[in-house]
Write a protein that holds these residues in place. Structure first.
Motif, PDB file in Angstrom:
ATOM      1  N   LYS A 196      32.989  40.706  42.021  1.00 21.25           N
ATOM      2  CA  LYS A 196      33.021  42.093  42.513  1.00 21.25           C
ATOM      3  C   LYS A 196      32.954  43.128  41.400  1.00 21.25           C
ATOM      4  O   LYS A 196      33.357  44.289  41.600  1.00 21.25           O
ATOM      5  CB  LYS A 196      34.270  42.355  43.377  1.00 21.25           C
ATOM      6  CG  LYS A 196      34.498  41.347  44.497  1.00 21.25           C
ATOM      7  CD  LYS A 196      33.321  41.269  45.451  1.00 21.25           C
ATOM      8  CE  LYS A 196      33.588  40.289  46.583  1.00 21.25           C
ATOM      9  NZ  LYS A 196      32.424  40.144  47.495  1.00 21.25           N
ATOM     10  N   LEU A 197      32.461  42.717  40.221  1.00 23.47           N
ATOM     11  CA  LEU A 197      32.254  43.722  39.182  1.00 23.47           C
ATOM     12  C   LEU A 197      31.097  44.626  39.577  1.00 23.47           C
ATOM     13  O   LEU A 197      30.138  44.194  40.219  1.00 23.47           O
ATOM     14  CB  LEU A 197      31.960  43.050  37.837  1.00 23.47           C
ATOM     15  CG  LEU A 197      33.098  42.263  37.173  1.00 23.47           C
ATOM     16  CD1 LEU A 197      32.680  41.824  35.781  1.00 23.47           C
ATOM     17  CD2 LEU A 197      34.381  43.073  37.106  1.00 23.47           C
ATOM     18  N   THR A 251      37.638  38.923  36.780  1.00 26.48           N
ATOM     19  CA  THR A 251      37.966  39.505  38.088  1.00 26.48           C
ATOM     20  C   THR A 251      37.682  41.003  38.029  1.00 26.48           C
ATOM     21  O   THR A 251      37.437  41.554  36.950  1.00 26.48           O
ATOM     22  CB  THR A 251      39.455  39.285  38.437  1.00 26.48           C
ATOM     23  OG1 THR A 251      40.267  39.849  37.390  1.00 26.48           O
ATOM     24  CG2 THR A 251      39.769  37.802  38.594  1.00 26.48           C
ATOM     25  N   ASN A 252      37.741  41.635  39.186  1.00 21.02           N
ATOM     26  CA  ASN A 252      37.494  43.076  39.235  1.00 21.02           C
ATOM     27  C   ASN A 252      38.770  43.850  38.887  1.00 21.02           C
ATOM     28  O   ASN A 252      39.308  44.619  39.684  1.00 21.02           O
ATOM     29  CB  ASN A 252      36.980  43.476  40.615  1.00 21.02           C
ATOM     30  CG  ASN A 252      36.484  44.913  40.629  1.00 21.02           C
ATOM     31  OD1 ASN A 252      36.183  45.490  39.586  1.00 21.02           O
ATOM     32  ND2 ASN A 252      36.424  45.504  41.810  1.00 21.02           N
ATOM     33  N   THR A 253      39.252  43.615  37.679  1.00 18.19           N
ATOM     34  CA  THR A 253      40.414  44.308  37.132  1.00 18.19           C
ATOM     35  C   THR A 253      40.071  44.747  35.720  1.00 18.19           C
ATOM     36  O   THR A 253      39.032  44.357  35.161  1.00 18.19           O
ATOM     37  CB  THR A 253      41.640  43.388  37.085  1.00 18.19           C
ATOM     38  OG1 THR A 253      41.356  42.284  36.200  1.00 18.19           O
ATOM     39  CG2 THR A 253      41.975  42.846  38.473  1.00 18.19           C
ATOM     40  N   LEU A 254      40.932  45.544  35.132  1.00 20.82           N
ATOM     41  CA  LEU A 254      40.685  45.978  33.756  1.00 20.82           C
ATOM     42  C   LEU A 254      40.595  44.782  32.825  1.00 20.82           C
ATOM     43  O   LEU A 254      39.682  44.696  31.986  1.00 20.82           O
ATOM     44  CB  LEU A 254      41.800  46.924  33.302  1.00 20.82           C
ATOM     45  CG  LEU A 254      41.712  47.390  31.836  1.00 20.82           C
ATOM     46  CD1 LEU A 254      40.414  48.136  31.576  1.00 20.82           C
ATOM     47  CD2 LEU A 254      42.927  48.255  31.481  1.00 20.82           C
ATOM     48  N   MET A 255      41.542  43.839  32.960  1.00 20.03           N
ATOM     49  CA  MET A 255      41.512  42.668  32.097  1.00 20.03           C
ATOM     50  C   MET A 255      40.271  41.823  32.375  1.00 20.03           C
ATOM     51  O   MET A 255      39.643  41.288  31.447  1.00 20.03           O
ATOM     52  CB  MET A 255      42.778  41.829  32.305  1.00 20.03           C
ATOM     53  CG  MET A 255      42.917  40.671  31.319  1.00 20.03           C
ATOM     54  SD  MET A 255      42.915  41.213  29.585  1.00 20.03           S
ATOM     55  CE  MET A 255      44.458  42.133  29.525  1.00 20.03           C
ATOM     56  N   GLY A 256      39.894  41.713  33.651  1.00 19.23           N
ATOM     57  CA  GLY A 256      38.692  40.954  33.993  1.00 19.23           C
ATOM     58  C   GLY A 256      37.449  41.570  33.386  1.00 19.23           C
ATOM     59  O   GLY A 256      36.551  40.845  32.922  1.00 19.23           O
ATOM     60  N   LYS A 257      37.373  42.892  33.375  1.00 21.33           N
ATOM     61  CA  LYS A 257      36.223  43.566  32.762  1.00 21.33           C
ATOM     62  C   LYS A 257      36.203  43.347  31.252  1.00 21.33           C
ATOM     63  O   LYS A 257      35.127  43.190  30.653  1.00 21.33           O
ATOM     64  CB  LYS A 257      36.271  45.060  33.080  1.00 21.33           C
ATOM     65  CG  LYS A 257      35.999  45.375  34.544  1.00 21.33           C
ATOM     66  CD  LYS A 257      36.082  46.877  34.801  1.00 21.33           C
ATOM     67  CE  LYS A 257      35.797  47.185  36.267  1.00 21.33           C
ATOM     68  NZ  LYS A 257      35.886  48.633  36.552  1.00 21.33           N
TER      69      LYS A 257
END
Length: 360
Positions: A196-197, A251-257
């Protein structure tokens, strides 16, 4: 993959210049066929010619020519040449994309433009390139006068090399390397989208990846010239393990990005394992006597790995609905490859020492 098996024999018989000319002829023909074809079967013919052309004009031929002409800093020069290839590709995208987008048949004109560019490059090569350096008949400095990691050693005859177990083990590990790296590279963008990025962010990651790839190719060659084969392998391979694990955790989170961006940047340091490292493997592990034949085989098995890797990781996706298990499995397999390569390098070093003793 098939035609590279015979590269050593062909270049010995015809010389690099004739093979390069034949390779460009195949490439130009493939582009013209693509530009006119209306049948999938005709595209297959273009695909065959494209494969033959690439085998005689890209990594295998680059390795052959640099090995013959450059006696010092081969890794750095190899990295620079293949990095230039990447910059050329980036420029080509900017030239060709507008033509493709110009209309329904724009792609046909794009192929024809590529054919014209290839013809011009071929003419330049035929005009300025010669098979051998002027001093090619002079006595060369061989590895006996250098440090062990200097690696420009006289080497092993091909007939003897193919009887050594570490030759087959090395070829198998190179096959697995191609399988792992290409399968992961091929699904990276889709995996990030599945996580989901934002598509724009994914495109930015891939663009940065393309920009860093050229620099890391050059860096890999420099590392080899400075620190030797084992250190270079370990840096590139451990980087591959880390970025595959990080990609699996996107994942679609700051860390994932952040993980996605780290993958985009540093996966470029892993990919030289399937480009500039192949000529280096051939020269370092087996020396000059069998260089061209072994280089052809190494490129062949690596390319075969590409063909196997893509369907395997996508079959895993079909079974479980996610690329994550395939990425974790790939990272584990890469660790096994790293361990195996240590044994290969040790075996090659022992063979080198034995040859030095025999020559004394």
């Amino acid at each position: 993959a098939f035609i590279n098996i015979f590269f050593g024999s062909l270049v010995a018989r015809f010389g690099p210049k004739k093979l390069i000319a034949a390779g460009f002829t195949c490439l130009i023909s493939s582009q013209l066929i693509y530009s006119f074809s209306t049948s999938v079967y005709v595209y297959y013919i273009g695909g065959v010619l494209l494969g033959v052309g690439l085998s005689w004009t890209t990594t295998t031929m680059v390795g052959c020519v640099i090995n013959k002409w450059c006696k010092e800093s081969k890794g750095t020069i190899m990295g620079a040449v293949l990095a230039a290839n990447g910059f050329g590709g980036a420029i080509a995208i900017q030239i060709v994309s507008p033509i493709i987008e110009s209309g329904a048949l724009g792609y046909r004109n794009a192929y024809r433009l590529v054919a014209i560019i290839l013809f011009a490059v071929c003419m330049l090569i035929m005009l300025f390139f010669r098979n051998n350096p002027k001093n090619s008949n002079s006595k060369e400095t061989i590895a006996e006068k250098k440090k062990l990691r200097g690696r420009d050693w006289n080497g092993i005859e091909y007939s003897k090399a193919v009887k050594m177990p570490y030759f087959y083990f090395a070829a198998f590990l190179i096959f697995l390397t191609g399988l792992v790296l290409q399968s992961v590279t091929g699904i990276a963008a889709q995996h990030m989208r599945d996580a989901k990025l934002d598509p724009g962010y994914v495109s930015m990651v891939l663009s940065i990846h393309s920009l860093t790839l050229a620099g890391f190719k050059f860096l890999t060659g420099f590392l080899y010239d400075r620190f030797g084969l084992r250190v270079t392998i370990n840096i590139c391979s451990f980087t591959a393990v880390i970025v595959m694990v990080l990609l699996a955790m996107v994942t679609n989170t700051l860390m994932g990005k952040i993980f996605a961006m780290i993958y985009g940047i540093f996966s470029s340091l892993a990919l030289p394992l399937e480009t500039i490292m192949l000529p280096i493997y051939a020269g370092d592990l087996f020396g000059q006597k069998s260089f061209n034949k072994i280089l052809g085989i190494f490129v062949s098995v690596n390319t075969a790995g590409y063909a196997v890797g893509a369907p395997v990781i996508n079959i895993i996706f079909d079974k479980v609905g996610s690329y994550t298990p395939g990425l974790i499995g790939s990272s584990i397999l890469m660790v096994a490859i790293i361990i195996g390569l240590q044994f290969v390098v040790n075996a090659a070093n022992r063979q080198h020492i034995l040859q030095l003793q025999d020559n004394q």
